[in-house]
Motif scaffolding. Structure first.
Motif, PDB file in Angstrom:
ATOM      1  N   PRO A 277       0.812  -1.229   0.000  1.00  0.00           N
ATOM      2  CA  PRO A 277       0.000   0.000   0.000  1.00  0.00           C
ATOM      3  C   PRO A 277       0.840   1.272   0.000  1.00  0.00           C
ATOM      4  O   PRO A 277       0.505   2.247  -0.684  1.00  0.00           O
ATOM      5  CB  PRO A 277      -0.829  -0.129   1.277  1.00  0.00           C
ATOM      6  N   GLU A 278       1.967   1.273   0.719  1.00  0.00           N
ATOM      7  CA  GLU A 278       2.793   2.485   0.794  1.00  0.00           C
ATOM      8  C   GLU A 278       3.442   2.824  -0.557  1.00  0.00           C
ATOM      9  O   GLU A 278       3.873   3.957  -0.765  1.00  0.00           O
ATOM     10  CB  GLU A 278       3.894   2.306   1.841  1.00  0.00           C
ATOM     11  N   ALA A 279       3.555   1.845  -1.458  1.00  0.00           N
ATOM     12  CA  ALA A 279       4.229   2.076  -2.738  1.00  0.00           C
ATOM     13  C   ALA A 279       3.268   2.109  -3.916  1.00  0.00           C
ATOM     14  O   ALA A 279       3.651   2.532  -5.008  1.00  0.00           O
ATOM     15  CB  ALA A 279       5.277   0.990  -2.980  1.00  0.00           C
ATOM     16  N   ALA A 280       2.044   1.675  -3.734  1.00  0.00           N
ATOM     17  CA  ALA A 280       1.136   1.484  -4.873  1.00  0.00           C
ATOM     18  C   ALA A 280       0.951   2.759  -5.685  1.00  0.00           C
ATOM     19  O   ALA A 280       0.868   2.711  -6.924  1.00  0.00           O
ATOM     20  CB  ALA A 280      -0.218   0.981  -4.376  1.00  0.00           C
ATOM     21  N   GLN A 281       0.939   3.914  -5.024  1.00  0.00           N
ATOM     22  CA  GLN A 281       0.698   5.167  -5.768  1.00  0.00           C
ATOM     23  C   GLN A 281       1.832   5.457  -6.749  1.00  0.00           C
ATOM     24  O   GLN A 281       1.614   6.095  -7.780  1.00  0.00           O
ATOM     25  CB  GLN A 281       0.463   6.341  -4.814  1.00  0.00           C
ATOM     26  N   ARG A 282       3.064   4.996  -6.457  1.00  0.00           N
ATOM     27  CA  ARG A 282       4.164   5.206  -7.413  1.00  0.00           C
ATOM     28  C   ARG A 282       3.869   4.544  -8.748  1.00  0.00           C
ATOM     29  O   ARG A 282       4.301   5.013  -9.799  1.00  0.00           O
ATOM     30  CB  ARG A 282       5.464   4.603  -6.871  1.00  0.00           C
ATOM     31  N   TYR A 283       3.156   3.427  -8.704  1.00  0.00           N
ATOM     32  CA  TYR A 283       2.935   2.655  -9.911  1.00  0.00           C
ATOM     33  C   TYR A 283       1.656   3.047 -10.642  1.00  0.00           C
ATOM     34  O   TYR A 283       1.328   2.477 -11.672  1.00  0.00           O
ATOM     35  CB  TYR A 283       2.988   1.160  -9.578  1.00  0.00           C
ATOM     36  N   GLU A 284       0.937   4.025 -10.106  1.00  0.00           N
ATOM     37  CA  GLU A 284      -0.198   4.574 -10.846  1.00  0.00           C
ATOM     38  C   GLU A 284       0.284   5.531 -11.933  1.00  0.00           C
ATOM     39  O   GLU A 284      -0.414   5.789 -12.901  1.00  0.00           O
ATOM     40  CB  GLU A 284      -1.152   5.295  -9.879  1.00  0.00           C
ATOM     41  N   ARG A 285       1.484   6.077 -11.780  1.00  0.00           N
ATOM     42  CA  ARG A 285       2.103   6.864 -12.846  1.00  0.00           C
ATOM     43  C   ARG A 285       2.983   5.918 -13.659  1.00  0.00           C
ATOM     44  O   ARG A 285       3.215   4.785 -13.267  1.00  0.00           O
ATOM     45  CB  ARG A 285       2.959   7.985 -12.251  1.00  0.00           C
ATOM     46  N   ASP A 286       3.509   6.407 -14.799  1.00  0.00           N
ATOM     47  CA  ASP A 286       4.392   5.533 -15.570  1.00  0.00           C
ATOM     48  C   ASP A 286       5.848   5.987 -15.506  1.00  0.00           C
ATOM     49  O   ASP A 286       6.684   5.489 -16.231  1.00  0.00           O
ATOM     50  CB  ASP A 286       3.914   5.408 -17.014  1.00  0.00           C
ATOM     51  N   ASP A 287       6.167   6.935 -14.610  1.00  0.00           N
ATOM     52  CA  ASP A 287       7.545   7.437 -14.595  1.00  0.00           C
ATOM     53  C   ASP A 287       8.503   6.539 -13.805  1.00  0.00           C
ATOM     54  O   ASP A 287       9.688   6.841 -13.698  1.00  0.00           O
ATOM     55  CB  ASP A 287       7.599   8.874 -14.068  1.00  0.00           C
ATOM     56  N   TRP A 288       8.006   5.442 -13.280  1.00  0.00           N
ATOM     57  CA  TRP A 288       8.914   4.492 -12.617  1.00  0.00           C
ATOM     58  C   TRP A 288       9.741   3.722 -13.640  1.00  0.00           C
ATOM     59  O   TRP A 288      10.811   3.226 -13.323  1.00  0.00           O
ATOM     60  CB  TRP A 288       8.110   3.494 -11.772  1.00  0.00           C
ATOM     61  N   LEU A 289       9.248   3.635 -14.872  1.00  0.00           N
ATOM     62  CA  LEU A 289       9.872   2.777 -15.873  1.00  0.00           C
ATOM     63  C   LEU A 289      11.027   3.491 -16.561  1.00  0.00           C
ATOM     64  O   LEU A 289      10.853   4.557 -17.131  1.00  0.00           O
ATOM     65  CB  LEU A 289       8.832   2.330 -16.907  1.00  0.00           C
ATOM     66  N   LEU A 290      12.211   2.906 -16.489  1.00  0.00           N
ATOM     67  CA  LEU A 290      13.386   3.465 -17.143  1.00  0.00           C
ATOM     68  C   LEU A 290      13.755   2.568 -18.325  1.00  0.00           C
ATOM     69  O   LEU A 290      14.049   1.390 -18.138  1.00  0.00           O
ATOM     70  CB  LEU A 290      14.558   3.539 -16.165  1.00  0.00           C
TER      71      LEU A 290
END
Ligand SMILES: [Zn+2]
Length: 203
Positions: free
Chosen positions: A95-108
């Motif tokens: 739950p603490e990380a899920a919001q990061r993956y709602e955007r697509d900027d995690w992908l390099l």
């Protein structure tokens, strides 16, 4: 798909595979993956949606080609290479990380250049570019971009020399080198080397 050879045990969910490509046993290619012509996709290899594989690419057994990985024409991926696409991975289910993956900027994204080689068991950290005709030695850990024609090895991988287009090492202490295998000529320029064509002009 016309003239694509898919082993009976492979799972292929994309319709974007070019002619004369072979997909071997127990490979799994997801919908949305793109694979060009004349490729060899080894056994137990996984190709994720968003992965792009060019023409004439060889991928040996036990690889995972994730979303964001682009492999240019003629590249060679040795067995069991580890690609990555997230610098700070966490479970999407946390739950603490899920919001990061709602955007697509995690992908390099990672780019593997034309004609390059990634040796067996190498690890390629996210966001890196491997230049055309570069070679990553077996077991290397790629933490920085790899320039064209450059051999890197070690953990972390560091430049160790130059490689010819044909895959043989170029041995020269001077500014110029000629491949003992195929005869192509190179000269030092800027931070790296460049190829000379048969008329002596830069190529
Ligand atoms: Zn050569």
């Amino acid at each position: 798909m016309r003239d694509v050879q898919i082993h009976a045990s492979a799972i292929v969910e994309t319709d974007r595979i070019g002619p004369r490509t072979r997909v071997w046993a127990f490979a799994h290619v997801l919908a949305g993956a793109v694979i060009g012509t004349d490729c060899n996709i080894g056994s137990h290899t996984f190709v994720e949606s968003g992965a792009i594989i060019g023409n004439g690419v060889t991928i040996k057994n036990n690889n995972s080609i994730w979303s964001g990985i682009t492999i240019d024409d003629g590249a060679f991926i040795g067995p069991a290479v580890v690609f990555t696409n997230d610098r700070h991975p966490r479970s999407r289910g946390l739950p603490e990380a899920a919001q990061r993956y709602e955007r697509d900027d995690w992908l390099l994204p990672t780019r593997v250049g034309r004609g390059s080689t990634v040796g067996a068991g190498a690890i390629v950290l996210p966001g890196r570019t491997i230049g055309p005709y570069a070679t990553v030695a077996a077991g290397a850990v790629v933490t920085r971009d790899v320039p064209a024609y450059t051999l890197v090895a070690g953990q972390p991988a560091r430049p160790r020399g130059w490689m010819c287009c044909c895959g043989l090492p170029l041995r020269s202490a001077a500014d110029d080198a000629v491949c003992r295998g195929c005869g192509l000529a190179y000269t030092r320029g800027g931070d790296g080397i460049r190829r000379l064509d048969t008329r002596g002009a830069a190529g």
